[in-house]
Design an enzyme around this catalytic site. Structure first.
Site, mmCIF file in Angstrom:
data_model
loop_
_atom_site.group_PDB
_atom_site.id
_atom_site.type_symbol
_atom_site.label_atom_id
_atom_site.label_comp_id
_atom_site.label_asym_id
_atom_site.label_seq_id
_atom_site.Cartn_x
_atom_site.Cartn_y
_atom_site.Cartn_z
ATOM 1 N N GLU A 89 -19.252 20.592 -16.244
ATOM 2 C CA GLU A 89 -19.568 19.196 -16.580
ATOM 3 C C GLU A 89 -18.715 18.241 -15.754
ATOM 4 O OE1 GLU A 89 -20.804 19.200 -21.200
ATOM 5 O OE2 GLU A 89 -18.941 20.213 -20.724
ATOM 6 N N HIS A 120 -39.929 22.352 -12.476
ATOM 7 C CA HIS A 120 -39.986 21.360 -13.572
ATOM 8 C C HIS A 120 -39.253 21.854 -14.824
ATOM 9 C CE1 HIS A 120 -43.384 19.394 -11.378
ATOM 10 N NE2 HIS A 120 -43.678 20.664 -11.086
ATOM 11 N N SER A 150 0.833 -1.216 0.000
ATOM 12 C CA SER A 150 0.000 0.000 0.000
ATOM 13 C C SER A 150 0.862 1.260 0.000
ATOM 14 C CB SER A 150 -0.932 0.008 1.213
ATOM 15 O OG SER A 150 -0.199 -0.161 2.414
ATOM 16 N N SER A 190 -13.843 23.503 -29.219
ATOM 17 C CA SER A 190 -13.991 22.218 -29.886
ATOM 18 C C SER A 190 -12.874 22.074 -30.911
ATOM 19 C CB SER A 190 -15.365 22.175 -30.567
ATOM 20 O OG SER A 190 -15.327 21.339 -31.692
ATOM 21 N N LYS A 209 -17.655 26.765 -30.746
ATOM 22 C CA LYS A 209 -17.993 26.219 -29.422
ATOM 23 C C LYS A 209 -17.200 26.808 -28.259
ATOM 24 C CE LYS A 209 -20.526 23.409 -28.586
ATOM 25 N NZ LYS A 209 -20.469 21.959 -28.609
HETATM 26 N N1 ARG Z 1 -1.160 -1.202 5.314
HETATM 27 C C1 ARG Z 1 -2.110 -1.668 6.253
HETATM 28 C C2 ARG Z 1 -3.453 -0.954 6.042
HETATM 29 O O1 ARG Z 1 -3.470 0.012 5.396
HETATM 30 C C3 ARG Z 1 -1.632 -1.415 7.640
HETATM 31 C C4 ARG Z 1 -2.174 -2.372 8.647
HETATM 32 C C5 ARG Z 1 -1.624 -3.739 8.429
HETATM 33 N N2 ARG Z 1 -2.035 -4.628 9.470
HETATM 34 C C6 ARG Z 1 -1.849 -5.960 9.380
HETATM 35 N N3 ARG Z 1 -2.287 -6.648 10.365
HETATM 36 N N4 ARG Z 1 -1.361 -6.516 8.320
HETATM 37 O O2 ARG Z 1 -4.480 -1.381 6.500
#
Ligand code: ARG
Length: 461
Positions: free
Chosen positions: A292, A158, A24, A279, A285
């Site tokens: 939008e 309306h 992540s 455009s 245009k």
């Molecule tokens: N990267 C994880 C999250 O965003 C952090 C927590 C991870 N916890 C674990 N028990 N693997 O949720």
């Protein structure tokens, strides 16, 4: 390559495909400031309970300060590709800078309470940022309304002409929903500002941490009362996304009106070149892309809410990795709403208003209610007055006349009560004057309304 924190239990390495999916860091890197603050505050508490010494604390704090600057400068390039998330990443960088002392920092905490704490801190900061932009956005409507108090325009229901209103009244009709959005954001703070730290993985930390100390140092209003709830609940994010979704629904309604009203068919205002596009084929245009996109991206934010609702529905108790999926919709919604509000501030500040066109567009039939009201005041039951006026309108349409073309004698032929009708019955000033009721479109009522909105806006916190 760094060693994984949990490697001791494993014989094989992660498959690279899974490693990529599990990572992540690419998006949670934006929590680095919150994670560093948390680690500093937490290490202080570890020193207080005797897990680390004064000198070790100093090394940790200095090391974290340096890492913060390095991440600011170099970003993701600082981390090796096997690093899972920002929490592991910062610990890894610290170990490389100050050695094994860094490994004491995770005593008595888990990434589960850590990530929940980081996200809450981050969200609190962003709620404040969004509130500041929203306040400026609301002020734009009030400014235009104040500079154009007595400009009549057609009012619609309306999407058909209904009754004339003041343009200032129309603009103020957006101020109130956006003020409610603002208030909802403020109100949510007391539920976001609750500190999970100290909950550890799920059962609560086994170390004698003073959670009050941690709370004060991190700036939370309160601490969580149940460790299992603290590591698993994401309703604070859902609440934020719900509030932002409501804000977007309001934004999309304003955007739709402004798209229509700036079109050649209405021509009530002209949008600035700063927020429109041309455009590639049609030289004539000027497209309202900013509006939008406001309408379209509102769908995207509602989508973020749907995404997290679906991820969190029916999850088993406490932390599950599904919860890592909370961040991308949240971050995307935060970035998107800030851009939308900022672009619309530019749009409103550069709006050209075609007062004449608004006035010219008021259809004579939108005065019909005045005739019915007049008869009702003369004692004709309203339903009957409505019927008589309806017949007048219908005959006018058939004979291709405007309602205002009719002479007093013409009207008397439908109902003799019209004999007392003021010749000026269809003057816009008169029609507006009759609507000085609180909240109505009368000039003084609108002035009062603006005064009230300004004082609410000034006291917003
Ligand atoms: N990267 C994880 C999250 O965003 C952090 C927590 C991870 N916890 C674990 N028990 N693997 O949720």
């Amino acid at each position: 390559m760094s060693k994984k924190a949990w490697e001791g239990r494993f014989k094989e390495k992660n498959d690279p495909l899974f490693e990529k999916m599990n990572r992540s860091l690419d998006f949670d890197i934006r929590l680095f400031k919150e994670d560093i603050l948390l680690n500093k505050v937490y290490s202080k508490e570890l020193k207080r309970i005797g897990i680390i010494s004064e000198e070790e604390l100093e090394l940790i704090i200095n090391g974290l300060d340096k890492i913060e600057k390095e991440i600011e400068e170099k970003g993701i390039s600082l981390f090796t590709s096997d690093i899972e998330d920002i929490h592991m990443g910062i610990e890894d960088l610290l170990s490389k800078r100050i050695g094994d002392i860094a490994k004491k920092m995770h005593t008595g905490k888990s990434r589960n309470d850590q990530v929940a704490t980081d996200v809450r801190l981050y969200l609190l900061k962003e709620i404040n940022n969004i509130k500041a932009i929203l306040k400026d956005f609301i002020s734009c409507f009030i400014d235009i309304a104040e500079n154009n108090i007595v400009v009549p325009m057609p009012g619609y229901t309306h999407l058909r002409q209904a009754q004339p209103v003041l343009f200032s009244h129309y603009l103020m009709s957006f101020v109130w929903p956006f003020l409610r959005d603002y208030q909802r954001l403020s109100d949510s703070v007391k539920r976001v500002s609750i500190m999970p730290l100290g909950s550890a993985a799920l059962a609560g930390s086994a170390f004698p941490l003073d959670r009050e100390n941690l709370r004060k140092d991190l700036g939370f209003l309160d601490i969580s009362q149940n460790s299992m709830d603290a590591v698993s609940s994401r309703d604070f994010i859902l609440e934020f996304l719900s509030i932002i979704s409501l804000l977007c629904i309001n934004l999309s309604r304003y955007a739709e009106d402004f798209i229509l009203y700036s079109s050649e068919h209405f021509n009530f205002f002209e949008l600035s070149d700063k927020v429109t596009t041309g455009s590639s084929i049609m030289p004539n245009k000027k497209n309202p892309d900013s509006l939008e996109l406001t309408r379209g991206k509102s769908g995207r934010i509602v989508g973020s809410l749907m995404s997290l609702l679906t991820v969190t529905k029916s999850l088993p108790s406490t932390y599950n990795k599904d919860l890592q999926e909370d961040k991308e919709p949240l971050f995307d919604a935060i970035d998107t709403i800030k851009d939308l509000l900022n672009v619309n501030i530019i749009l409103l500040k550069n709006l050209k208003i075609n007062k004449e066109n608004m006035l010219k567009s008021i259809d004579s039939f939108s005065f019909a209610t005045e005739l019915a009201d007049f008869l009702a005041l003369k004692g004709v039951p309203f339903r009957e007055a409505h019927h008589i006026t309806g017949k007048i309108v219908s005959d006018c349409i058939e004979s291709k006349k405007r309602l205002t073309d009719l002479k007093k004698e013409d009207l008397i032929s439908y109902c003799e009560k019209f004999k007392d009708l003021d010749d000026n019955w269809h003057s816009i000033e008169k029609i507006l004057q009759k609507r000085e009721i609180k909240g109505g479109t009368g000039i003084n009522s609108v002035k009062e309304q603006i005064k009230m909105a300004k004082s609410i806006l000034k006291d917003l916190c």
